[in-house]
Design a protein around this motif. Structure first.
Motif, PDB file in Angstrom:
ATOM      1  N   LEU A 105      31.868  41.388  36.848  1.00 24.33           N
ATOM      2  CA  LEU A 105      32.567  41.560  38.130  1.00 24.33           C
ATOM      3  C   LEU A 105      32.818  43.035  38.430  1.00 24.33           C
ATOM      4  CD1 LEU A 105      35.051  38.564  38.135  1.00 24.33           C
ATOM      5  CD2 LEU A 105      33.246  39.018  39.799  1.00 24.33           C
ATOM      6  N   GLN A 165      35.079  36.413  43.519  1.00 22.53           N
ATOM      7  CA  GLN A 165      35.689  35.710  42.400  1.00 22.53           C
ATOM      8  C   GLN A 165      34.643  34.844  41.733  1.00 22.53           C
ATOM      9  OE1 GLN A 165      38.859  33.379  44.030  1.00 22.53           O
ATOM     10  NE2 GLN A 165      40.331  35.064  43.958  1.00 22.53           N
ATOM     11  N   GLU A 166      34.857  34.560  40.458  1.00 18.92           N
ATOM     12  CA  GLU A 166      33.965  33.659  39.753  1.00 18.92           C
ATOM     13  C   GLU A 166      34.227  32.237  40.242  1.00 18.92           C
ATOM     14  OE1 GLU A 166      37.515  34.608  37.189  1.00 18.92           O
ATOM     15  OE2 GLU A 166      36.110  35.754  38.384  1.00 18.92           O
ATOM     16  N   LEU A 212      29.289  33.341  41.865  1.00 19.50           N
ATOM     17  CA  LEU A 212      30.388  34.048  42.507  1.00 19.50           C
ATOM     18  C   LEU A 212      30.617  33.516  43.913  1.00 19.50           C
ATOM     19  CD1 LEU A 212      29.395  37.710  41.561  1.00 19.50           C
ATOM     20  CD2 LEU A 212      30.947  36.186  40.341  1.00 19.50           C
TER      21      LEU A 212
END
Length: 167
Positions: A36, A50-51, A74
Motif C-alpha cells: 500500500l 484500502q485492501e 484494492l
C-alpha cells in the motif's frame, strides 16, 4: 448427494478469498502495508486505497528463509491521498479496483529481513494478460530463489578464517 458437494465447494470458495483484516500472518500484514505504501507513492494515484481482499496466499519455508506470495485486491476510497485524517475513509464502490501480485522472501531472523521482493499492481484485467502473468511468475520464482546457497556470491577471503592457526 450433489447438494453436500455443492455446499462444500461454496464453503471452499468462500475460504479462498480472505478479508485482509481477518486473522493474518505477521509477514502477510507486513507485505500488505509495504504494498500500500508503494502504491500510494505513485504520482498518478490521487486517492487512498484500502485492501478489499487477499487471494491465493502461498507461504513456504526452506533453509534460506520464508517465501510469501499473495494477490491483493484494492478498492479506492473517498479520501484524497494527502488527507490528514485517514480513519473515516469509505470505499467507493463504483471506482477503480486494482489487483496486485506480491512475492517476498524473508530470512529466518527474529525480525525477518526482506531478502528480495517483487510486486506489480494494475487493473485486474491487466494482470490477467498472458505475458504479464508469465513475467510475474518468473519474477516470483527469482524472489523465491533469493538467499539459497547455490545463488550466494563467493568473495575471496570469505572463508579465510575457517581453519585456525596450528598450535
Amino acid at each position: 448427494m450433489a447438494a453436500p458437494a455443492a455446499l462444500a465447494l461454496l464453503v471452499l470458495l468462500a475460504l479462498m478469498t480472505v478479508p485482509v483484516r481477518a486473522a493474518q500472518a505477521p509477514l502477510q500484514r507486513r507485505i500488505v502495508r509495504e504494498l500500500l505504501e508503494h502504491f500510494h507513492g505513485r504520482s498518478h494515484v490521487q486517492h487512498l486505497f484500502q485492501e478489499r481482499s487477499v487471494e491465493g496466499v502461498e507461504e513456504r519455508e526452506d533453509t534460506s528463509g520464508t517465501f510469501v506470495r499473495l494477490r491483493l485486491n484494492l478498492a479506492q476510497t473517498n479520501c484524497p491521498k494527502r488527507a490528514p485524517k485517514r480513519q473515516n475513509c469509505r470505499m467507493v464502490e463504483t471506482k477503480r479496483r486494482p489487483a496486485c501480485v506480491a512475492c517476498f522472501k524473508f530470512d529466518h531472523g527474529d525480525v525477518p529481513k526482506v531478502l528480495d521482493k517483487y510486486y506489480n499492481c494494475g487493473p485486474s484485467h491487466h494482470l490477467a494478460v498472458k505475458e504479464i502473468k508469465q513475467r510475474d511468475e518468473a519474477e516470483c520464482q527469482a524472489v523465491e530463489a533469493a538467499g539459497r546457497a547455490a545463488d550466494a556470491l563467493y568473495l575471496p577471503g570469505m572463508f579465510a578464517f575457517a581453519r585456525g592457526l596450528p598450535n
